[in-house]
Write an enzyme that holds these catalytic residues in place. Sequence first.
Site, PDB file in Angstrom:
ATOM      1  N   ARG A 144       7.987   2.994   8.274  1.00 36.28           N
ATOM      2  CA  ARG A 144       8.504   1.689   7.578  1.00 36.28           C
ATOM      3  C   ARG A 144      10.044   2.045   7.215  1.00 36.28           C
ATOM      4  O   ARG A 144      10.721   1.685   7.932  1.00 36.28           O
ATOM      5  CB  ARG A 144       7.589   1.288   6.401  1.00 36.28           C
ATOM      6  CG  ARG A 144       7.597   0.075   5.912  1.00 36.28           C
ATOM      7  CD  ARG A 144       6.710  -0.691   4.681  1.00 36.28           C
ATOM      8  NE  ARG A 144       6.991   0.235   3.514  1.00 36.28           N
ATOM      9  CZ  ARG A 144       6.206   0.002   2.533  1.00 36.28           C
ATOM     10  NH1 ARG A 144       5.272  -1.010   2.571  1.00 36.28           N
ATOM     11  NH2 ARG A 144       6.331   0.647   1.387  1.00 36.28           N
ATOM     12  N   TYR A 167     -15.451 -30.500   2.508  1.00 37.78           N
ATOM     13  CA  TYR A 167     -14.730 -30.585   3.747  1.00 37.78           C
ATOM     14  C   TYR A 167     -15.644 -29.814   4.711  1.00 37.78           C
ATOM     15  O   TYR A 167     -16.031 -28.830   4.503  1.00 37.78           O
ATOM     16  CB  TYR A 167     -13.523 -30.103   3.827  1.00 37.78           C
ATOM     17  CG  TYR A 167     -12.310 -31.007   3.029  1.00 37.78           C
ATOM     18  CD1 TYR A 167     -12.087 -32.072   3.285  1.00 37.78           C
ATOM     19  CD2 TYR A 167     -11.592 -30.401   2.098  1.00 37.78           C
ATOM     20  CE1 TYR A 167     -11.102 -33.015   2.878  1.00 37.78           C
ATOM     21  CE2 TYR A 167     -10.739 -31.187   1.177  1.00 37.78           C
ATOM     22  CZ  TYR A 167     -10.472 -32.507   1.612  1.00 37.78           C
ATOM     23  OH  TYR A 167      -9.664 -33.103   0.820  1.00 37.78           O
ATOM     24  N   ARG A 214       3.728   6.496  -8.968  1.00 35.52           N
ATOM     25  CA  ARG A 214       4.261   5.327  -8.952  1.00 35.52           C
ATOM     26  C   ARG A 214       2.971   4.420  -8.757  1.00 35.52           C
ATOM     27  O   ARG A 214       2.983   3.695  -7.651  1.00 35.52           O
ATOM     28  CB  ARG A 214       5.104   5.010  -7.639  1.00 35.52           C
ATOM     29  CG  ARG A 214       6.433   5.725  -7.574  1.00 35.52           C
ATOM     30  CD  ARG A 214       7.297   5.152  -6.244  1.00 35.52           C
ATOM     31  NE  ARG A 214       6.609   4.985  -5.030  1.00 35.52           N
ATOM     32  CZ  ARG A 214       6.515   5.985  -4.513  1.00 35.52           C
ATOM     33  NH1 ARG A 214       7.076   7.266  -4.610  1.00 35.52           N
ATOM     34  NH2 ARG A 214       5.798   5.907  -3.238  1.00 35.52           N
ATOM     35  N   LYS A 255       6.914  -5.090  -8.837  1.00 38.37           N
ATOM     36  CA  LYS A 255       7.491  -6.009  -7.834  1.00 38.37           C
ATOM     37  C   LYS A 255       6.286  -7.184  -7.938  1.00 38.37           C
ATOM     38  O   LYS A 255       5.297  -7.256  -8.323  1.00 38.37           O
ATOM     39  CB  LYS A 255       7.563  -5.244  -6.608  1.00 38.37           C
ATOM     40  CG  LYS A 255       5.964  -4.781  -6.229  1.00 38.37           C
ATOM     41  CD  LYS A 255       6.253  -3.670  -4.890  1.00 38.37           C
ATOM     42  CE  LYS A 255       5.059  -3.127  -4.406  1.00 38.37           C
ATOM     43  NZ  LYS A 255       5.182  -2.062  -3.532  1.00 38.37           N
ATOM     44  N   ASP A 290      -7.305 -28.389  -4.780  1.00 35.34           N
ATOM     45  CA  ASP A 290      -7.257 -28.329  -6.209  1.00 35.34           C
ATOM     46  C   ASP A 290      -8.404 -28.328  -6.877  1.00 35.34           C
ATOM     47  O   ASP A 290      -8.573 -28.195  -7.992  1.00 35.34           O
ATOM     48  CB  ASP A 290      -6.452 -29.624  -6.586  1.00 35.34           C
ATOM     49  CG  ASP A 290      -5.195 -29.965  -5.745  1.00 35.34           C
ATOM     50  OD1 ASP A 290      -4.489 -29.122  -5.816  1.00 35.34           O
ATOM     51  OD2 ASP A 290      -5.193 -31.254  -5.427  1.00 35.34           O
ATOM     52  N   CYS A 335     -11.248 -26.631  -1.771  1.00 38.59           N
ATOM     53  CA  CYS A 335     -10.268 -27.380  -1.581  1.00 38.59           C
ATOM     54  C   CYS A 335      -8.776 -27.033  -2.040  1.00 38.59           C
ATOM     55  O   CYS A 335      -8.666 -25.853  -2.626  1.00 38.59           O
ATOM     56  CB  CYS A 335     -10.666 -28.846  -2.068  1.00 38.59           C
ATOM     57  SG  CYS A 335     -12.279 -29.289  -1.918  1.00 38.59           S
ATOM     58  N   HIS A 339       6.235   7.693   0.676  1.00 34.37           N
ATOM     59  CA  HIS A 339       5.078   6.491   0.489  1.00 34.37           C
ATOM     60  C   HIS A 339       4.053   7.085   1.516  1.00 34.37           C
ATOM     61  O   HIS A 339       4.108   7.334   2.491  1.00 34.37           O
ATOM     62  CB  HIS A 339       5.513   5.407   0.595  1.00 34.37           C
ATOM     63  CG  HIS A 339       4.748   4.234   0.024  1.00 34.37           C
ATOM     64  ND1 HIS A 339       4.128   4.184  -1.248  1.00 34.37           N
ATOM     65  CD2 HIS A 339       4.220   3.137   0.734  1.00 34.37           C
ATOM     66  CE1 HIS A 339       3.465   2.919  -1.361  1.00 34.37           C
ATOM     67  NE2 HIS A 339       3.413   2.554  -0.248  1.00 34.37           N
TER      68      HIS A 339
HETATM   69  C1  LIG Z   1       4.341  -0.966  -3.743  1.00 34.39           C
HETATM   70  C2  LIG Z   1       4.524   0.358  -3.821  1.00 34.39           C
HETATM   71  C3  LIG Z   1       3.958   1.236  -4.508  1.00 34.39           C
HETATM   72  C4  LIG Z   1       2.543   0.777  -5.382  1.00 34.39           C
HETATM   73  O1  LIG Z   1       1.335   0.843  -4.556  1.00 34.39           O
HETATM   74  P1  LIG Z   1       0.124   0.734  -5.026  1.00 34.39           P
HETATM   75  O2  LIG Z   1      -0.737   0.829  -4.053  1.00 34.39           O
HETATM   76  O3  LIG Z   1      -0.087  -0.743  -5.930  1.00 34.39           O
HETATM   77  O4  LIG Z   1       0.075   1.820  -5.930  1.00 34.39           O
HETATM   78  C5  LIG Z   1       4.301   2.353  -4.752  1.00 34.39           C
HETATM   79  N1  LIG Z   1       5.537   2.918  -3.872  1.00 34.39           N
HETATM   80  C6  LIG Z   1       6.012   2.059  -3.125  1.00 34.39           C
HETATM   81  C7  LIG Z   1       7.374   2.550  -2.303  1.00 34.39           C
HETATM   82  C8  LIG Z   1       5.667   0.817  -2.871  1.00 34.39           C
HETATM   83  O5  LIG Z   1       6.471  -0.119  -2.254  1.00 34.39           O
END
Ligand SMILES: *Cc1c(COP(=O)(O)O)cnc(C)c1O
Length: 388
Positions: free
Chosen positions: A137, A271, A230, A39, A320, A318, A171
């Site tokens: 979530r 700045y 994951r 992602k 750039d 800044c 998660h």
């Molecule tokens: C983004 C995400 C991950 C990966 O998370 P990391 O902390 O980068 O390993 C795994 N599972 C879900 C559902 C996520 O949204």
Amino acid sequence: MDSTLKRTWASIDLDALAYNCRHLQERMGPGARMLGVVKADAYGHGAVQSARVLEEMGCAYLAVSNIDEARELRLGGVGLPVLQLGATPADQSAAILANGVTQAVYSERSAQGFSREALKAGGTMRVHIKLDTGMSRLGFQCDEAHFEDSLEAIDRVCGLPGLEVEGIFTHFAVSDETGASSRAYTLLQYERFQRMLRRLEERGRTFAIRHCANSGATANYPQFACDMFRPGLLTYGAGEAAERLGLKPVMTLKSTVGAVSRYEPDTFVSYGRAFCTRRETRLGVLPIGYADGLPRSLSNKWQVWTPSGRAPIAGRICMDMCMIDLTDLPQVGEGDEVEVYGAHASVGEAAGLAGMIPYELLCAVSKRVPRLYCRHGREIARELLLRG
Ligand SMILES: *Cc1c(COP(=O)(O)O)cnc(C)c1O
């Protein structure tokens, strides 16, 4: 594109990505397949190029947050199954089916919508059930108060026409933190996950792919490997856990020293006059600023890496450009390359100084920054995301 190359660029070491992938697969054992999280343009590394390597390395799945990211992978010729993690309106069902995407199902309502639309489109949508075990979530809530209702709802979802329920997942909220209270919370989440799996199994509901381990759990709880894991950040070799496991940073953000000038003592720089020279000072201008993704909160804090030593950023960053103090590095001059983040100046350390997390810094590397991809030790592609 060549004209921008000597400015600021991100070198993407796909060999490091392959190395990390193999290392994590070995860590989690042969029973668990890897899902590569790509992602957010693979955390700024380039989704298609990263996905091709993850595919080549034997990953079973990829994950994205929305249909546009899934489509980008398909247009790039990536054939692996893709799990779409985010909340998704049912009216995207035709696109989900057309792109062969697996959808996360996080409520009975969402499942009914996908079921209806899949039937209308004459297809079967592959889905993974998402359990909320403590993240609050998305997902079927698995705390004590909601457990039995969620069990019934998931049971009904598994019977809906037009859906093929292939997987189930959850998660973790604090698997990357190793304090006692975080450990207890992660174990509670895992226990809720396992309990729901057991109760569903008692009803004959089994799932081919059960998965829960993000980067934190991959690093700290390899026993949670299940059928699939994951990791996102770890795969890209960023963050404290990646350093601890000996993984390699995939991205090196580089820039080139532009003009170099000497300034008298007591001269304000940039700045806001947030830096004032204490001595005669030799400053180099780096053509990288917050529009490239270098956060302004690193002003006066971060030190970029040069082969002769670290050079502190002097004054505000800044849009750039930013200035680096080269007084103690007389060998460094115009045209020399510096590493803004990478193996010598870790993005995790920069994030700590900025009050940010490495995820934010990697995702912030902007579309103005060309990506140079290396595989098998040589450059294989250059990409610039600006409309050309
Ligand atoms: C983004 C995400 C991950 C990966 O998370 P990391 O902390 O980068 O390993 C795994 N599972 C879900 C559902 C996520 O949204």
